[in-house]
Design an enzyme around this catalytic site. Structure first.
Site, PDB file in Angstrom:
ATOM      1  N   GLN A 110       2.396  -5.008  -9.537  1.00 32.73           N
ATOM      2  CA  GLN A 110       3.787  -5.291  -8.824  1.00 32.73           C
ATOM      3  C   GLN A 110       4.824  -5.665  -9.923  1.00 32.73           C
ATOM      4  OE1 GLN A 110       3.670  -4.650  -5.581  1.00 32.73           O
ATOM      5  NE2 GLN A 110       5.878  -4.805  -5.333  1.00 32.73           N
ATOM      6  N   HIS A 167       0.789  -5.340  -0.030  1.00 37.19           N
ATOM      7  CA  HIS A 167      -0.392  -4.530  -0.849  1.00 37.19           C
ATOM      8  C   HIS A 167      -1.070  -5.258  -1.555  1.00 37.19           C
ATOM      9  CE1 HIS A 167       0.655  -0.626   0.391  1.00 37.19           C
ATOM     10  NE2 HIS A 167       2.191  -0.913   0.406  1.00 37.19           N
ATOM     11  N   ASP A 210      -0.285   2.653   2.691  1.00 34.44           N
ATOM     12  CA  ASP A 210       0.582   3.746   2.870  1.00 34.44           C
ATOM     13  C   ASP A 210      -0.120   4.864   3.052  1.00 34.44           C
ATOM     14  OD1 ASP A 210       2.470   1.659   2.380  1.00 34.44           O
ATOM     15  OD2 ASP A 210       2.797   2.529   0.282  1.00 34.44           O
ATOM     16  N   GLU A 270       9.344   1.734   7.775  1.00 33.93           N
ATOM     17  CA  GLU A 270       8.484   2.139   6.781  1.00 33.93           C
ATOM     18  C   GLU A 270       7.536   2.997   7.679  1.00 33.93           C
ATOM     19  OE1 GLU A 270       6.962   0.157   3.428  1.00 33.93           O
ATOM     20  OE2 GLU A 270       8.916  -0.116   2.320  1.00 33.93           O
TER      21      GLU A 270
HETATM   22 ZN   LIG Z   1       3.407  -0.088   1.532  1.00 34.86          ZN
END
Ligand SMILES: [Zn+2]
Length: 231
Positions: free
Chosen positions: A116, A153, A160, A201
């Protein structure tokens, strides 16, 4: 020593992964959550941060998870990793989608704290190269990338999901209608931005277990609202 600080020091010392730390101050100025991991640790005493049910842990900007790593990861055929405990439901969901002619693919699953960091630093550098100021670059990067320690995540419970053949919309529509039956919720719904901190999203699904997924999807609540943490 916490991972974020350690990687900051290592990268600064050795210039590791120019992708991550070519600008050492990038970490310092841009990621308060990364350089203050103690804050994340302290937060873990709350029931929202550390619930009795592992499926209901909340991670967002206000509830960082520190350098947490799931107890057991499983690697999918394409190399994406997820928490092993969600694998049976995820596999079943994908099997059922394929049986209906869709081609779902898990593009992102588990991501480490350090990965990240790399994403955030990389994005900031990209904007700097395009001529934006440091402040502009940081705020633009933050609009797209979660600060290290605040990405869902990192739990290994978020996936995703897109389409392998480009027909993403059909996959999103199937997921919106059915994912809750397998324990997954649309984590960042349309209109939920003021609560979740994220724009819509349609690909990002979060495992919460079948019971909670039914309740959340049926009620139209966000996970924050369901957990009573939407303040
Ligand atoms: Zn994501």
């Amino acid at each position: 020593m916490k991972k974020g600080l350690l990687s900051f020091i290592l990268c600064t010392m050795f210039g590791i992964g120019t992708a991550a730390c070519a600008e050492p101050q990038c970490m310092d100025a841009a990621f308060p959550a990364a350089v203050r991991p103690a804050k994340a640790g302290a937060g873990q005493s709350s029931t929202v941060q550390n619930p009795a049910d592992w499926r209901l842990v909340l991670v967002n900007a206000a509830h960082p998870v520190g350098d947490f790593t799931p107890p057991e990861l499983i690697t999918l055929r394409n190399g994406v990793r997820v928490d092993a405990r969600i694998y049976p439901d995820l596999q079943q969901m994908f099997d059922d989608m394929r049986a209906e002619g869709l081609s779902p693919i898990a593009g992102e699953g588990f991501r480490t704290f350090d990965e990240q960091c790399e994403m955030m630093c990389g994005r900031i550098r990209e904007y700097r190269r395009k001529g934006y100021s440091r402040t502009e670059s940081e705020s633009m990067a933050r609009a797209y990338v979660a600060e290290p320690g605040t990405s869902e995540h990192q739990l290994g419970l978020a996936v995703d999901i897109n389409s392998e053949n480009g027909d993403h919309q059909s996959v999103y529509e199937w997921l919106a209608a059915r994912a809750h039956e397998y324990g997954f919720i649309l984590r960042y719904p349309q209109g939920g931005e003021s609560v979740t901190g994220y724009a819509y999203e349609p690909w990002h699904y979060r495992y919460v277990g079948r019971e909670a997924a039914q309740e959340i999807t049926g009620s139209g609540m966000t996970l924050e609202e369901y957990l009573g943490a939407d303040d």
